[in-house]
Design a protein around this motif. Structure first.
Motif, PDB file in Angstrom:
ATOM      1  N   VAL A   5      38.919  48.362  33.094  1.00  0.00           N
ATOM      2  CA  VAL A   5      38.052  49.125  33.985  1.00  0.00           C
ATOM      3  C   VAL A   5      37.677  50.392  33.219  1.00  0.00           C
ATOM      4  O   VAL A   5      38.554  51.159  32.802  1.00  0.00           O
ATOM      5  CB  VAL A   5      38.759  49.468  35.314  1.00  0.00           C
ATOM      6  N   PHE A   6      36.388  50.596  33.006  1.00  0.00           N
ATOM      7  CA  PHE A   6      35.954  51.731  32.206  1.00  0.00           C
ATOM      8  C   PHE A   6      34.798  52.464  32.864  1.00  0.00           C
ATOM      9  O   PHE A   6      34.134  51.942  33.758  1.00  0.00           O
ATOM     10  CB  PHE A   6      35.582  51.282  30.787  1.00  0.00           C
ATOM     11  N   GLY A   7      34.607  53.688  32.424  1.00  0.00           N
ATOM     12  CA  GLY A   7      33.530  54.515  32.941  1.00  0.00           C
ATOM     13  C   GLY A   7      33.807  55.966  32.606  1.00  0.00           C
ATOM     14  O   GLY A   7      34.879  56.306  32.109  1.00  0.00           O
ATOM     15  N   LEU A   8      32.861  56.797  32.899  1.00  0.00           N
ATOM     16  CA  LEU A   8      32.977  58.219  32.577  1.00  0.00           C
ATOM     17  C   LEU A   8      33.900  58.920  33.575  1.00  0.00           C
ATOM     18  O   LEU A   8      34.134  58.420  34.681  1.00  0.00           O
ATOM     19  CB  LEU A   8      31.589  58.858  32.584  1.00  0.00           C
ATOM     20  N   PRO A   9      34.425  60.085  33.195  1.00  0.00           N
ATOM     21  CA  PRO A   9      35.267  60.846  34.126  1.00  0.00           C
ATOM     22  C   PRO A   9      34.532  61.102  35.439  1.00  0.00           C
ATOM     23  O   PRO A   9      33.328  61.377  35.445  1.00  0.00           O
ATOM     24  CB  PRO A   9      35.511  62.167  33.385  1.00  0.00           C
ATOM     25  N   GLY A  10      35.259  60.977  36.553  1.00  0.00           N
ATOM     26  CA  GLY A  10      34.683  61.240  37.862  1.00  0.00           C
ATOM     27  C   GLY A  10      33.936  60.069  38.469  1.00  0.00           C
ATOM     28  O   GLY A  10      33.452  60.153  39.598  1.00  0.00           O
ATOM     29  N   ILE A 127      30.413  65.758  27.599  1.00  0.00           N
ATOM     30  CA  ILE A 127      30.752  65.477  26.193  1.00  0.00           C
ATOM     31  C   ILE A 127      30.964  63.981  25.990  1.00  0.00           C
ATOM     32  O   ILE A 127      30.409  63.372  25.075  1.00  0.00           O
ATOM     33  CB  ILE A 127      32.002  66.273  25.756  1.00  0.00           C
ATOM     34  N   ILE A 128      31.780  63.384  26.855  1.00  0.00           N
ATOM     35  CA  ILE A 128      32.044  61.945  26.734  1.00  0.00           C
ATOM     36  C   ILE A 128      30.762  61.152  26.969  1.00  0.00           C
ATOM     37  O   ILE A 128      30.479  60.181  26.273  1.00  0.00           O
ATOM     38  CB  ILE A 128      33.183  61.513  27.683  1.00  0.00           C
ATOM     39  N   GLY A 129      29.972  61.591  27.929  1.00  0.00           N
ATOM     40  CA  GLY A 129      28.704  60.921  28.200  1.00  0.00           C
ATOM     41  C   GLY A 129      27.762  60.932  27.007  1.00  0.00           C
ATOM     42  O   GLY A 129      27.075  59.947  26.733  1.00  0.00           O
ATOM     43  N   SER A 130      27.761  62.031  26.254  1.00  0.00           N
ATOM     44  CA  SER A 130      26.867  62.119  25.091  1.00  0.00           C
ATOM     45  C   SER A 130      27.356  61.238  23.944  1.00  0.00           C
ATOM     46  O   SER A 130      26.571  60.830  23.095  1.00  0.00           O
ATOM     47  CB  SER A 130      26.713  63.570  24.627  1.00  0.00           C
ATOM     48  N   ASP A 131      28.661  60.919  23.917  1.00  0.00           N
ATOM     49  CA  ASP A 131      29.232  60.040  22.890  1.00  0.00           C
ATOM     50  C   ASP A 131      29.280  58.580  23.328  1.00  0.00           C
ATOM     51  O   ASP A 131      29.701  57.708  22.577  1.00  0.00           O
ATOM     52  CB  ASP A 131      30.675  60.466  22.556  1.00  0.00           C
ATOM     53  N   ASN A 132      28.884  58.306  24.553  1.00  0.00           N
ATOM     54  CA  ASN A 132      29.034  56.976  25.154  1.00  0.00           C
ATOM     55  C   ASN A 132      28.257  55.906  24.388  1.00  0.00           C
ATOM     56  O   ASN A 132      27.089  56.089  24.064  1.00  0.00           O
ATOM     57  CB  ASN A 132      28.568  57.011  26.612  1.00  0.00           C
TER      58      ASN A 132
END
Length: 161
Positions: A5-10, A127-132
């Motif tokens: 199960v994966f996805g961005l924080p929140g 930050i994580i979203g920009s590296d996704n």
């Protein structure tokens, strides 16, 4: 069976993943909990993240060797983090991927609240979203709201059958 199960924080992935693990009677491995167990002071450095994923991989291998289902819960936002898990499971039945998403305004609200294991805030989300690196292989995508957990679990259960 191994489910990532994966996805961005929140996004609601941990809330969902923990309930999914109970539903399918699987071990539950959460990256935030692993990080807290491994590191007293967390820096979220690349080396620290690698240690967390290495520990999750080892725990997954143990569960698979003992014929137990497992749900892994982490951002898995790069190919580099996903590939060792895919490689390990290639000859053992593969992995089911479930991506949890939510609209950004809801994520912003969720990340304002303290959570027991995660320290990620909206800045970390960005930050994580920009590296996704989006997963290109077919997988289930679930949109999280504040009141659709039952529907999400049913869709996941049907997908995993």
């Amino acid at each position: 069976m191994v489910v990532i199960v994966f996805g961005l924080p929140g996004s609601g992935k941990s809330y969902f993943a923990e309930r999914l693990a109970k539903l399918i009677k699987a071990d539950y491995i959460n990256s935030d909990r692993v990080r807290k167990e491994l590191f007293k002071k967390r820096t979220y450095s690349k080396a620290e993240k690698q240690s967390v994923y290495d520990e999750m991989l080892a725990t997954m291998k143990d569960a698979v060797d003992q014929d137990r289902n497992v749900v892994l819960d982490a951002t898995f936002h790069t190919k580099e983090t996903r590939n060792p898990f895919v490689k390990e499971m290639k000859s053992k039945g593969g992995i089911y991927f479930i991506e949890v998403t939510a609209n950004e305004e809801l994520i912003r609200e969720r990340l304002k609240k303290a959570r027991p294991y995660s320290e990620a805030d909206f800045k970390i989300y960005k930050i994580i979203g920009s590296d996704n690196e989006p997963l290109k292989e077919p997988h289930l995508v679930l949109q999280s709201t504040n009141n659709n957990i039952g529907e999400m679990l049913q869709k996941a259960y049907d997908y995993l059958k």
